[in-house]
Design a protein around this motif. Structure first.
Motif, PDB file in Angstrom:
ATOM      1  N   SER A  79       0.796  -1.216   0.093  1.00 52.06           N
ATOM      2  CA  SER A  79       0.142   0.057   0.055  1.00 52.06           C
ATOM      3  C   SER A  79       0.842   1.099   0.100  1.00 52.06           C
ATOM      4  O   SER A  79       0.424   2.565  -0.081  1.00 52.06           O
ATOM      5  CB  SER A  79      -0.905  -0.045   1.128  1.00 52.06           C
ATOM      6  OG  SER A  79      -0.135  -0.097   2.424  1.00 52.06           O
ATOM      7  N   THR A  80       2.138   1.108  -0.233  1.00 45.99           N
ATOM      8  CA  THR A  80       2.985   2.135  -0.113  1.00 45.99           C
ATOM      9  C   THR A  80       2.950   3.183  -1.422  1.00 45.99           C
ATOM     10  O   THR A  80       2.978   2.519  -2.546  1.00 45.99           O
ATOM     11  CB  THR A  80       4.454   1.776   0.213  1.00 45.99           C
ATOM     12  OG1 THR A  80       4.543   1.289   1.597  1.00 45.99           O
ATOM     13  CG2 THR A  80       5.384   3.004   0.202  1.00 45.99           C
ATOM     14  N   LYS A  81       2.659   4.292  -1.258  1.00 46.60           N
ATOM     15  CA  LYS A  81       2.457   5.152  -2.479  1.00 46.60           C
ATOM     16  C   LYS A  81       3.805   5.214  -3.472  1.00 46.60           C
ATOM     17  O   LYS A  81       4.916   5.002  -2.805  1.00 46.60           O
ATOM     18  CB  LYS A  81       2.250   6.619  -2.159  1.00 46.60           C
ATOM     19  CG  LYS A  81       2.262   7.595  -3.238  1.00 46.60           C
ATOM     20  CD  LYS A  81       1.840   8.974  -3.066  1.00 46.60           C
ATOM     21  CE  LYS A  81       1.664   9.806  -4.161  1.00 46.60           C
ATOM     22  NZ  LYS A  81       1.333  11.085  -3.802  1.00 46.60           N
ATOM     23  N   GLY A  82       3.658   4.666  -4.695  1.00 49.15           N
ATOM     24  CA  GLY A  82       4.598   4.487  -5.569  1.00 49.15           C
ATOM     25  C   GLY A  82       4.705   3.069  -6.034  1.00 49.15           C
ATOM     26  O   GLY A  82       5.416   2.637  -6.976  1.00 49.15           O
ATOM     27  N   VAL A  83       4.211   2.163  -5.221  1.00 49.55           N
ATOM     28  CA  VAL A  83       4.324   0.615  -5.449  1.00 49.55           C
ATOM     29  C   VAL A  83       3.071   0.370  -6.431  1.00 49.55           C
ATOM     30  O   VAL A  83       1.898   0.762  -6.164  1.00 49.55           O
ATOM     31  CB  VAL A  83       4.071  -0.253  -4.309  1.00 49.55           C
ATOM     32  CG1 VAL A  83       3.719  -1.660  -4.682  1.00 49.55           C
ATOM     33  CG2 VAL A  83       5.082  -0.007  -3.364  1.00 49.55           C
ATOM     34  N   LYS A  84       3.588   0.011  -7.591  1.00 47.60           N
ATOM     35  CA  LYS A  84       2.467  -0.214  -8.613  1.00 47.60           C
ATOM     36  C   LYS A  84       1.777  -1.488  -8.614  1.00 47.60           C
ATOM     37  O   LYS A  84       0.610  -1.632  -8.811  1.00 47.60           O
ATOM     38  CB  LYS A  84       3.408  -0.313 -10.121  1.00 47.60           C
ATOM     39  CG  LYS A  84       3.961   0.941 -10.233  1.00 47.60           C
ATOM     40  CD  LYS A  84       3.798   1.428 -11.824  1.00 47.60           C
ATOM     41  CE  LYS A  84       4.691   2.717 -12.004  1.00 47.60           C
ATOM     42  NZ  LYS A  84       3.816   3.815 -11.950  1.00 47.60           N
ATOM     43  N   HIS A  85       2.504  -2.565  -8.310  1.00 42.79           N
ATOM     44  CA  HIS A  85       1.780  -3.994  -7.855  1.00 42.79           C
ATOM     45  C   HIS A  85       2.463  -4.543  -6.670  1.00 42.79           C
ATOM     46  O   HIS A  85       3.644  -4.533  -6.571  1.00 42.79           O
ATOM     47  CB  HIS A  85       1.702  -4.467  -9.206  1.00 42.79           C
ATOM     48  CG  HIS A  85       0.927  -5.701  -8.991  1.00 42.79           C
ATOM     49  ND1 HIS A  85       1.602  -7.241  -8.918  1.00 42.79           N
ATOM     50  CD2 HIS A  85      -0.370  -6.050  -8.944  1.00 42.79           C
ATOM     51  CE1 HIS A  85       0.707  -7.951  -9.024  1.00 42.79           C
ATOM     52  NE2 HIS A  85      -0.386  -7.429  -8.831  1.00 42.79           N
ATOM     53  N   GLY A  86       1.817  -5.370  -6.090  1.00 46.65           N
ATOM     54  CA  GLY A  86       2.208  -6.251  -4.931  1.00 46.65           C
ATOM     55  C   GLY A  86       1.312  -7.179  -4.924  1.00 46.65           C
ATOM     56  O   GLY A  86       0.089  -7.412  -5.027  1.00 46.65           O
ATOM     57  N   LYS A  87       1.985  -8.388  -4.435  1.00 43.77           N
ATOM     58  CA  LYS A  87       1.170  -9.788  -4.041  1.00 43.77           C
ATOM     59  C   LYS A  87       1.914 -10.536  -2.784  1.00 43.77           C
ATOM     60  O   LYS A  87       3.320 -10.539  -2.912  1.00 43.77           O
ATOM     61  CB  LYS A  87       1.062 -10.520  -5.397  1.00 43.77           C
ATOM     62  CG  LYS A  87       0.463 -11.570  -5.211  1.00 43.77           C
ATOM     63  CD  LYS A  87      -0.045 -12.242  -6.633  1.00 43.77           C
ATOM     64  CE  LYS A  87      -0.722 -13.633  -6.434  1.00 43.77           C
ATOM     65  NZ  LYS A  87      -2.299 -13.167  -6.446  1.00 43.77           N
ATOM     66  N   LEU A  88       1.270 -10.925  -2.146  1.00 42.60           N
ATOM     67  CA  LEU A  88       1.621 -11.958  -0.897  1.00 42.60           C
ATOM     68  C   LEU A  88       1.243 -13.503  -1.514  1.00 42.60           C
ATOM     69  O   LEU A  88       0.020 -13.516  -1.718  1.00 42.60           O
ATOM     70  CB  LEU A  88       0.975 -11.808   0.211  1.00 42.60           C
ATOM     71  CG  LEU A  88       1.266 -12.796   1.293  1.00 42.60           C
ATOM     72  CD1 LEU A  88       2.411 -12.797   1.728  1.00 42.60           C
ATOM     73  CD2 LEU A  88       0.330 -12.276   2.534  1.00 42.60           C
ATOM     74  N   THR A  89       2.359 -14.091  -1.656  1.00 41.25           N
ATOM     75  CA  THR A  89       2.012 -15.545  -1.948  1.00 41.25           C
ATOM     76  C   THR A  89       2.302 -16.555  -0.732  1.00 41.25           C
ATOM     77  O   THR A  89       3.455 -16.363  -0.029  1.00 41.25           O
ATOM     78  CB  THR A  89       3.011 -16.025  -2.983  1.00 41.25           C
ATOM     79  OG1 THR A  89       2.968 -15.178  -4.048  1.00 41.25           O
ATOM     80  CG2 THR A  89       2.630 -17.511  -3.636  1.00 41.25           C
ATOM     81  N   ALA A  90       1.271 -17.047  -0.094  1.00 40.16           N
ATOM     82  CA  ALA A  90       1.336 -17.652   0.994  1.00 40.16           C
ATOM     83  C   ALA A  90       1.415 -19.330   0.972  1.00 40.16           C
ATOM     84  O   ALA A  90       0.873 -19.834   0.082  1.00 40.16           O
ATOM     85  CB  ALA A  90      -0.046 -17.629   1.703  1.00 40.16           C
ATOM     86  N   THR A  91       2.602 -19.711   1.564  1.00 40.12           N
ATOM     87  CA  THR A  91       2.787 -21.321   1.564  1.00 40.12           C
ATOM     88  C   THR A  91       2.836 -21.618   2.926  1.00 40.12           C
ATOM     89  O   THR A  91       2.275 -20.928   3.639  1.00 40.12           O
ATOM     90  CB  THR A  91       3.951 -21.432   0.408  1.00 40.12           C
ATOM     91  OG1 THR A  91       3.935 -22.732   0.293  1.00 40.12           O
ATOM     92  CG2 THR A  91       5.298 -20.842   0.894  1.00 40.12           C
ATOM     93  N   THR A  92       3.743 -22.539   2.968  1.00 43.57           N
ATOM     94  CA  THR A  92       3.861 -23.293   4.331  1.00 43.57           C
ATOM     95  C   THR A  92       5.238 -23.751   4.769  1.00 43.57           C
ATOM     96  O   THR A  92       6.080 -23.997   3.700  1.00 43.57           O
ATOM     97  CB  THR A  92       2.918 -24.516   4.490  1.00 43.57           C
ATOM     98  OG1 THR A  92       3.040 -25.480   5.725  1.00 43.57           O
ATOM     99  CG2 THR A  92       3.350 -25.709   3.321  1.00 43.57           C
TER     100      THR A  92
END
Length: 138
Positions: free
Chosen positions: A119-132
């Motif tokens: 959510s930081t201004k300037g970040v165009k895209h982000g994704k959390l990939t959850a694993t184990t």
């Protein structure tokens, strides 16, 4: 596979047809392997819902020219340094960068850092990939 158990599953013919199409598309060799992966995936989701110790990656793409963005991202990473195991930084072109952070900790803490970074201004895209960590999977 130790202690392999066979069991029967009943399902609607249309649902089975869709399942078989998915199996073919993803190149599974049989229904059993596809079903095992679906079950494992659900169990991993449960780990995250139960706020267990987990591992994942946070991927962000950003414009490094945005005023003070690099400092904000670095400050956030230092704030959560106990969760961050490794980072990878790639220059995509003269303006954009990609960072991948490998994180390990309680699911809630990982979500918090992911949300903060994405959510930081300037970040165009982000994704959390959850694993184990795999500790609780057979």
């Amino acid at each position: 596979m130790a202690n392999l158990v066979r069991f029967g599953v009943s399902m609607d013919a249309g649902l089975l047809k869709q399942f078989d199409e998915m199996i073919e598309e993803k190149k599974y060799t049989n229904r059993s392997e596809a079903l095992r992966d679906l079950i494992r995936d659900h169990l991993v989701e449960q780990e995250w819902d139960e706020n267990k110790e987990t591992i994942g990656t946070i991927t962000i793409v950003y414009d490094h020219g945005v005023h003070e963005l690099m400092e904000k991202l670095t400050d956030l990473q230092h704030l959560y340094s106990k969760l961050i195991r490794s980072t990878l930084h790639i220059h995509l072109d003269e303006h954009r960068c990609l960072e991948v952070l490998v994180v390990r900790g309680r699911a809630g803490e990982i979500r918090k850092i992911a949300d903060s970074l994405i959510s930081t201004k300037g970040v165009k895209h982000g994704k959390l990939t959850a694993t184990t960590t795999g500790k609780d999977l057979s």
